[in-house]
Design an enzyme around this catalytic site. Structure first.
Site, PDB file in Angstrom:
ATOM      1  NE  ARG A 150       7.386 -10.284  -1.543  1.00 51.85           N
ATOM      2  CZ  ARG A 150       7.278  -9.741  -2.610  1.00 51.85           C
ATOM      3  NH1 ARG A 150       6.751  -8.771  -3.337  1.00 51.85           N
ATOM      4  NH2 ARG A 150       8.720  -9.599  -2.857  1.00 51.85           N
ATOM      5  N   PRO A 192       0.871  -1.306   0.465  1.00 52.10           N
ATOM      6  CG  PRO A 192      -0.229  -1.325   2.067  1.00 52.10           C
ATOM      7  CD  PRO A 192       1.116  -1.018   1.159  1.00 52.10           C
ATOM      8  NE  ARG A 210      10.166  -0.491  -6.065  1.00 52.97           N
ATOM      9  CZ  ARG A 210      10.306  -0.684  -4.820  1.00 52.97           C
ATOM     10  NH1 ARG A 210      11.483  -0.592  -4.071  1.00 52.97           N
ATOM     11  NH2 ARG A 210      10.049  -1.803  -4.603  1.00 52.97           N
TER      12      ARG A 210
END
Length: 294
Positions: free
Chosen positions: A122, A2, A281
């Site tokens: 995870r 999030p 990323r």
DNA sequence: TGCCCCCTGCAG
DNA sequence: CTGCAGGGGGCA
């Protein structure tokens, strides 16, 4: 998972359920998910929930705080004493699922028999029991929250001026502004028509203001529609993160402009969206609308 | 200031 | 099998 909007949704959803609840038990199913003394938790009442960036604070009556970071796949799910999970329209199969499940790391039990589950596939996320001053110290490395009054256009521009790093990686830097993650960084840069590799200090005052505006805009807009629910959390796959505490998914994923749209046509000019890596990323942008500076 | 890493699980 | 995933700490 999030980013700011998703954590804010969790805070908004959980507050009515958790406020004034007294904690009577904590079961730690995965040791690394929790730190702190359990005995300082028992018998404490929850007074309020707050948020700074992506971190959620659950305030207790003994002036301690349960600090929560959901990282990529963390979830907080509340169930009432009848174990009735109020699940959303888009996840009917989850009604049959019982908690705890294989992703459950922590179970908080309240005096009325209700439970709060910390699920985290995870195991990157964590819950820490800290004193108020410990939290302050811990959060002293965070920049102003995007929804705070300190996150002004002037402050934003000044921060951009301080670095020649690609603007995209600067947006991720929680020590400058807390709350931006990969989804909203990508989409805000698209809306402001800024190439993600642009050195931050080469961005004009005008573009900086535009980016600031779009950041706030898409974050507020996402909160309005319940945040983003990741693709891998949508029905019929099992929910992990990005699902509200009552199991309902958000709708912001339908608003993604460039994020996860590599190869798809740009919403403005139909040029295929490009994907590249910036500081590890995935970065998505339209090579036509977001031209690099010359 | 980039990399590797922490983990699990899914898509290709 | 490899690569990828809303994050970010630790380390040259």
């Amino acid at each position: 998972m999030p980013e700011l909007p998703e954590v804010e949704i969790v805070r908004l959803f959980l507050t009515p359920s958790l406020k004034n609840k007294t904690i009577v038990d904590l079961k730690i199913l995965t040791q690394k998910s929790f730190s702190g003394q359990t005995k300082k938790l028992i018998g404490q009442k929850i007074t309020r929930l707050s948020r700074h960036g992506k971190q959620l604070s659950i305030h207790l009556s003994n002036h301690h705080i349960l600090l929560v970071h959901l990282k990529m796949t963390g979830q907080l799910i509340y169930q009432d004493r009848h174990q009735k999970t109020i699940l959303g329209h888009a996840t009917p199969t989850l009604n049959q699922k019982t908690l705890p499940n294989r992703s459950t790391r922590l179970v908080f039990t309240f005096s009325d028999g209700s439970n709060l589950f910390f699920n985290d596939q995870r195991k990157f996320g964590w819950v820490r029991l800290l004193t108020i001053s410990q939290v302050k110290q811990f959060q002293s490395t965070l920049g102003p929250d995007l929804l705070s009054p300190q996150f002004t256009p002037t402050y934003f521009y000044r921060q951009l001026q301080l670095s020649s790093r690609p603007v995209k990686s600067l947006l991720h830097d929680q020590s400058r502004f807390a709350g931006i993650g990969n989804i909203y960084a990508n989409d805000a840069l698209f809306l402001a028509k800024i190439h993600p590799l642009t050195p931050a200090n080469q961005i004009s005052l005008y573009k900086s203001r535009l980016l600031h505006l779009h950041l706030l805009d898409i974050i507020n807009q996402s909160i309005q529609v319940g945040g983003s629910t990741a693709r891998d959390n949508q029905y019929p796959r099992p929910a992990t993160a990005g699902v509200h505490p009552d199991g309902t998914p958000g709708d912001n994923q339908y608003n993604f402009r460039v994020y996860q749209r590599a190869g798809d046509p740009c919403l403005l000019c139909s040029t295929p969206i490009t994907r590249l890596k910036i500081s590890g990323r995935s970065t998505f942008f339209c090579p036509h609308c977001q031209k690099p500076l010359k």
